[in-house]
Write a protein that holds these residues in place. Structure first.
Motif, PDB file in Angstrom:
ATOM      1  N   LYS A 104       0.804  -1.224   0.000  1.00 27.93           N
ATOM      2  CA  LYS A 104       0.000   0.000   0.000  1.00 27.93           C
ATOM      3  C   LYS A 104       0.835   1.270   0.000  1.00 27.93           C
ATOM      4  O   LYS A 104       0.319   2.341  -0.270  1.00 27.93           O
ATOM      5  CB  LYS A 104      -0.918   0.013   1.224  1.00 27.93           C
ATOM      6  CG  LYS A 104      -1.885  -1.130   1.268  1.00 27.93           C
ATOM      7  CD  LYS A 104      -3.237  -0.619   1.565  1.00 27.93           C
ATOM      8  CE  LYS A 104      -4.217  -1.779   1.549  1.00 27.93           C
ATOM      9  NZ  LYS A 104      -5.558  -1.317   1.616  1.00 27.93           N
ATOM     10  N   ASP A 107       0.634   3.545  -3.081  1.00 24.67           N
ATOM     11  CA  ASP A 107      -0.639   4.282  -3.150  1.00 24.67           C
ATOM     12  C   ASP A 107      -0.643   5.439  -2.153  1.00 24.67           C
ATOM     13  O   ASP A 107      -1.047   6.549  -2.489  1.00 24.67           O
ATOM     14  CB  ASP A 107      -1.810   3.332  -2.858  1.00 24.67           C
ATOM     15  CG  ASP A 107      -3.134   4.069  -2.754  1.00 24.67           C
ATOM     16  OD1 ASP A 107      -3.469   4.821  -3.701  1.00 24.67           O
ATOM     17  OD2 ASP A 107      -3.833   3.894  -1.730  1.00 24.67           O
ATOM     18  N   TRP A 108      -0.175   5.168  -0.930  1.00 25.81           N
ATOM     19  CA  TRP A 108      -0.132   6.230   0.084  1.00 25.81           C
ATOM     20  C   TRP A 108       0.792   7.356  -0.349  1.00 25.81           C
ATOM     21  O   TRP A 108       0.456   8.531  -0.201  1.00 25.81           O
ATOM     22  CB  TRP A 108       0.313   5.672   1.425  1.00 25.81           C
ATOM     23  CG  TRP A 108      -0.632   4.694   2.047  1.00 25.81           C
ATOM     24  CD1 TRP A 108      -1.966   4.550   1.779  1.00 25.81           C
ATOM     25  CD2 TRP A 108      -0.314   3.708   3.027  1.00 25.81           C
ATOM     26  NE1 TRP A 108      -2.488   3.532   2.531  1.00 25.81           N
ATOM     27  CE2 TRP A 108      -1.505   3.004   3.313  1.00 25.81           C
ATOM     28  CE3 TRP A 108       0.844   3.361   3.683  1.00 25.81           C
ATOM     29  CZ2 TRP A 108      -1.556   1.973   4.238  1.00 25.81           C
ATOM     30  CZ3 TRP A 108       0.799   2.324   4.616  1.00 25.81           C
ATOM     31  CH2 TRP A 108      -0.395   1.646   4.890  1.00 25.81           C
ATOM     32  N   ALA A 110       1.574   8.239  -3.354  1.00 27.11           N
ATOM     33  CA  ALA A 110       0.939   8.987  -4.443  1.00 27.11           C
ATOM     34  C   ALA A 110      -0.072   9.976  -3.879  1.00 27.11           C
ATOM     35  O   ALA A 110      -0.142  11.137  -4.321  1.00 27.11           O
ATOM     36  CB  ALA A 110       0.262   8.023  -5.417  1.00 27.11           C
ATOM     37  N   ARG A 111      -0.853   9.539  -2.884  1.00 25.88           N
ATOM     38  CA  ARG A 111      -1.840  10.439  -2.267  1.00 25.88           C
ATOM     39  C   ARG A 111      -1.151  11.572  -1.509  1.00 25.88           C
ATOM     40  O   ARG A 111      -1.611  12.718  -1.539  1.00 25.88           O
ATOM     41  CB  ARG A 111      -2.755   9.631  -1.343  1.00 25.88           C
ATOM     42  CG  ARG A 111      -3.677   8.734  -2.153  1.00 25.88           C
ATOM     43  CD  ARG A 111      -4.265   7.591  -1.391  1.00 25.88           C
ATOM     44  NE  ARG A 111      -5.088   7.964  -0.264  1.00 25.88           N
ATOM     45  CZ  ARG A 111      -5.556   7.068   0.606  1.00 25.88           C
ATOM     46  NH1 ARG A 111      -5.291   5.788   0.464  1.00 25.88           N
ATOM     47  NH2 ARG A 111      -6.285   7.461   1.624  1.00 25.88           N
TER      48      ARG A 111
END
Length: 144
Positions: A104, A107-108, A110-111
């Motif tokens: 994850k 994804d984190w 990128a956020r």
């Protein structure tokens, strides 16, 4: 992304991002709270520019928390009384430091990078507003 930059973005940006990421971590991993979020006073250290010496400017109220995720301890610290944010930061710190959420993390990150872009745009708007009020004293005429 470096730890310092990640924390700066999570603190200065929208706090709901830290809440969302922490909720994802809690959903999949067992979290042990070592130190509940609590307020404390810390000394602010400042470097005096003429003599290049350090001195303590005063005290600041800070909220801190420590959690354990697997074998890794995470720390969360924030100026003020934001206990929930301190907890979320500690949880995110532990997750990134331990590597247990490697799937994850991309994804984190990128956020968090998207939040960094929003933060940069906001800071640029604020700088533009401040620049409009600047006065160039060298162009002022002095009347005698």
């Amino acid at each position: 992304m470096q730890r310092y930059e990640r924390c700066r973005i999570l603190v200065e940006g929208d706090s709901s991002l830290a809440q969302e990421i922490a909720a994802e971590i809690e959903k999949e991993h067992r979290v042990e709270i070592i130190d509940e979020p609590h307020e404390e006073l810390v000394m602010i250290k400042v470097r005096e520019s003429v003599r290049n010496s350090l001195f303590y400017l005063g005290e600041a109220l800070m909220c801190s928390c420590r959690v354990k995720l697997g074998d890794t301890i995470g720390h969360g610290m924030v100026i003020g009384t934001k206990r929930n944010l301190a907890y979320n930061l500690a949880l995110i710190d532990a997750a990134f430091s331990s590597g247990i959420a490697a799937k994850k993390e991309a994804d984190w990150e990128a956020r968090i990078r998207e939040e960094a872009r929003k933060l940069a745009r906001r800071e640029a708007r604020e700088a533009t507003l401040i620049d409009k009020t600047r006065v160039d004293f060298s162009t002022m005429k002095v009347e005698v």
